[in-house]
Design a protein around this motif. Sequence first.
Motif, PDB file in Angstrom:
ATOM      1  N   ASP A   1      -9.059  -4.879   2.120  1.00  0.00           N
ATOM      2  CA  ASP A   1      -8.854  -4.009   0.959  1.00  0.00           C
ATOM      3  C   ASP A   1      -8.683  -4.844  -0.310  1.00  0.00           C
ATOM      4  O   ASP A   1      -9.267  -4.527  -1.354  1.00  0.00           O
ATOM      5  CB  ASP A   1      -7.615  -3.143   1.213  1.00  0.00           C
TER       6      ASP A   1
ATOM      7  N   GLU B   1     -13.472   0.231   8.184  1.00  0.00           N
ATOM      8  CA  GLU B   1     -12.878   1.470   8.679  1.00  0.00           C
ATOM      9  C   GLU B   1     -11.865   1.093   9.735  1.00  0.00           C
ATOM     10  O   GLU B   1     -12.030   0.067  10.421  1.00  0.00           O
ATOM     11  CB  GLU B   1     -13.959   2.392   9.273  1.00  0.00           C
TER      12      GLU B   1
ATOM     13  N   THR C   1       2.484   5.102   7.797  1.00  0.00           N
ATOM     14  CA  THR C   1       2.409   5.307   6.343  1.00  0.00           C
ATOM     15  C   THR C   1       1.466   4.283   5.706  1.00  0.00           C
ATOM     16  O   THR C   1       0.644   4.624   4.842  1.00  0.00           O
ATOM     17  CB  THR C   1       3.814   5.142   5.722  1.00  0.00           C
TER      18      THR C   1
ATOM     19  N   ASP D   1      -2.083   5.172   6.562  1.00  0.00           N
ATOM     20  CA  ASP D   1      -2.446   6.343   5.750  1.00  0.00           C
ATOM     21  C   ASP D   1      -2.848   5.939   4.341  1.00  0.00           C
ATOM     22  O   ASP D   1      -3.687   6.591   3.713  1.00  0.00           O
ATOM     23  CB  ASP D   1      -1.235   7.286   5.642  1.00  0.00           C
ATOM     24  N   GLY D   2      -2.259   4.863   3.843  1.00  0.00           N
ATOM     25  CA  GLY D   2      -2.541   4.389   2.485  1.00  0.00           C
ATOM     26  C   GLY D   2      -3.990   3.953   2.299  1.00  0.00           C
ATOM     27  O   GLY D   2      -4.445   3.811   1.162  1.00  0.00           O
ATOM     28  N   PHE D   3      -4.713   3.719   3.406  1.00  0.00           N
ATOM     29  CA  PHE D   3      -6.123   3.316   3.269  1.00  0.00           C
ATOM     30  C   PHE D   3      -7.042   4.543   3.240  1.00  0.00           C
ATOM     31  O   PHE D   3      -8.264   4.427   3.330  1.00  0.00           O
ATOM     32  CB  PHE D   3      -6.501   2.319   4.369  1.00  0.00           C
ATOM     33  N   LYS D   4      -6.415   5.710   3.162  1.00  0.00           N
ATOM     34  CA  LYS D   4      -7.066   7.005   2.901  1.00  0.00           C
ATOM     35  C   LYS D   4      -8.296   7.248   3.777  1.00  0.00           C
ATOM     36  O   LYS D   4      -8.178   7.263   4.979  1.00  0.00           O
ATOM     37  CB  LYS D   4      -7.398   7.113   1.414  1.00  0.00           C
ATOM     38  N   ASP D   5      -9.465   7.431   3.155  1.00  0.00           N
ATOM     39  CA  ASP D   5     -10.628   7.853   3.949  1.00  0.00           C
ATOM     40  C   ASP D   5     -11.169   6.749   4.854  1.00  0.00           C
ATOM     41  O   ASP D   5     -12.025   6.993   5.696  1.00  0.00           O
ATOM     42  CB  ASP D   5     -11.737   8.380   3.031  1.00  0.00           C
ATOM     43  N   LYS D   6     -10.662   5.544   4.689  1.00  0.00           N
ATOM     44  CA  LYS D   6     -11.091   4.459   5.596  1.00  0.00           C
ATOM     45  C   LYS D   6     -10.351   4.549   6.930  1.00  0.00           C
ATOM     46  O   LYS D   6     -10.716   3.890   7.899  1.00  0.00           O
ATOM     47  CB  LYS D   6     -10.789   3.092   4.978  1.00  0.00           C
TER      48      LYS D   6
ATOM     49  N   LYS E   1      -8.465   6.422  10.247  1.00  0.00           N
ATOM     50  CA  LYS E   1      -8.387   7.595  11.122  1.00  0.00           C
ATOM     51  C   LYS E   1      -7.323   7.311  12.177  1.00  0.00           C
ATOM     52  O   LYS E   1      -7.312   6.224  12.770  1.00  0.00           O
ATOM     53  CB  LYS E   1      -9.721   7.847  11.804  1.00  0.00           C
TER      54      LYS E   1
END
Length: 342
Positions: A156, A163, A178, A181-186, A188
């Motif tokens: 990042d 991903e 958490t 989650d901070g890497f958002k759409d990358k 899952k």
Amino acid sequence: MAEIPNTPDTTQAAPPPEAKPALPELLRVKVHRVRHEAEDIKGIEFVSETGAPLPEFKAGAHIDVVVILPGKLRARRSYSLASPPGEQPFVYHIAVKYEDEGTGGSIFLHESIRLGYVVEITPPKNFFELREAEHSILIAGGVGIAPILAMCYELDAASKSFEVHYTGRTKERMGFRTQIDGFKDKAKMYVGRNPANGGIDLPAILRTVRPNTHVYVCGPHSMLEEVHALAHQFGWPDGTVHSEAFTKPEPRPGDGPVEVVVKSTGQTIQVAAKVSILDALLSAGVKTDYDCKVGTCGTCSVQVLEGTPDHRDNVLLDAERAANRMCTCVSRSQTPRLLLDL
Ligand code: FES
């Protein structure tokens, strides 16, 4: 300031001294923070004891922490660094899963380590580095998220494409949610390994072989083996799938003794079913290199001159296996006898 007691260091004992690789100098670090990361998982952050900078590290690196086992024996246990690489001053953040059936290292770190304690660690080592690629696929299971999180930070920060897929047995057992989650759409996240119930779908992740892409996996051995097998099945190029583990693969039903012959000395060594070939060689005084002892670094690999290995490592390339090299720390034999070029 509290300090763990000084007791005999079992890591300095067997195997024979002449066969042991030089142990790196230990660093003294101070426990800066201890926190609950998830059910049965404790996060421990170490900082420099003196304020002098700690060695730099890259994502995928691990340290060995000196722990005190029952009987006051000192031993070393390996933990991946989850901290953002390159962020000064360096904080070494590890995640420790409580293993009540382990040898006691994790119990010591869960029950005895307190804020301000000084412990000894090795400088970071890295057998799980990120490779140059257009895209990286990161897969983590359970506490295997630690080096994968560091990889997310590193990729990042460099604005590289990646991903991350993260699963655990339950949400409560998944630390660093958490941060992931901070890497958002990358990113899952899943629970379990059954896609029908919302678990991770490894075949779907690996089915399409992408050019100039590397895959990294850290988690239980069953997950590592599945990822390697799927990558092989779907045709990922040799050397594009990388994995990290700190425990040996489980023995397999039918694992039996092996006879090993050392070419240089002519020694014939009988390796019992529950002993690794590497440990048998070291006990017999054979000089051979090693490091991780769990099949991830490749340091112990040797040429097999006669016989057929039964590969259990996660590091050799297909080409190396085809050329009859083997990792003696974890692999066994398909034939009753192996002649090793040692
Ligand atoms: S010692 Fe690391 S692979 Fe065998």
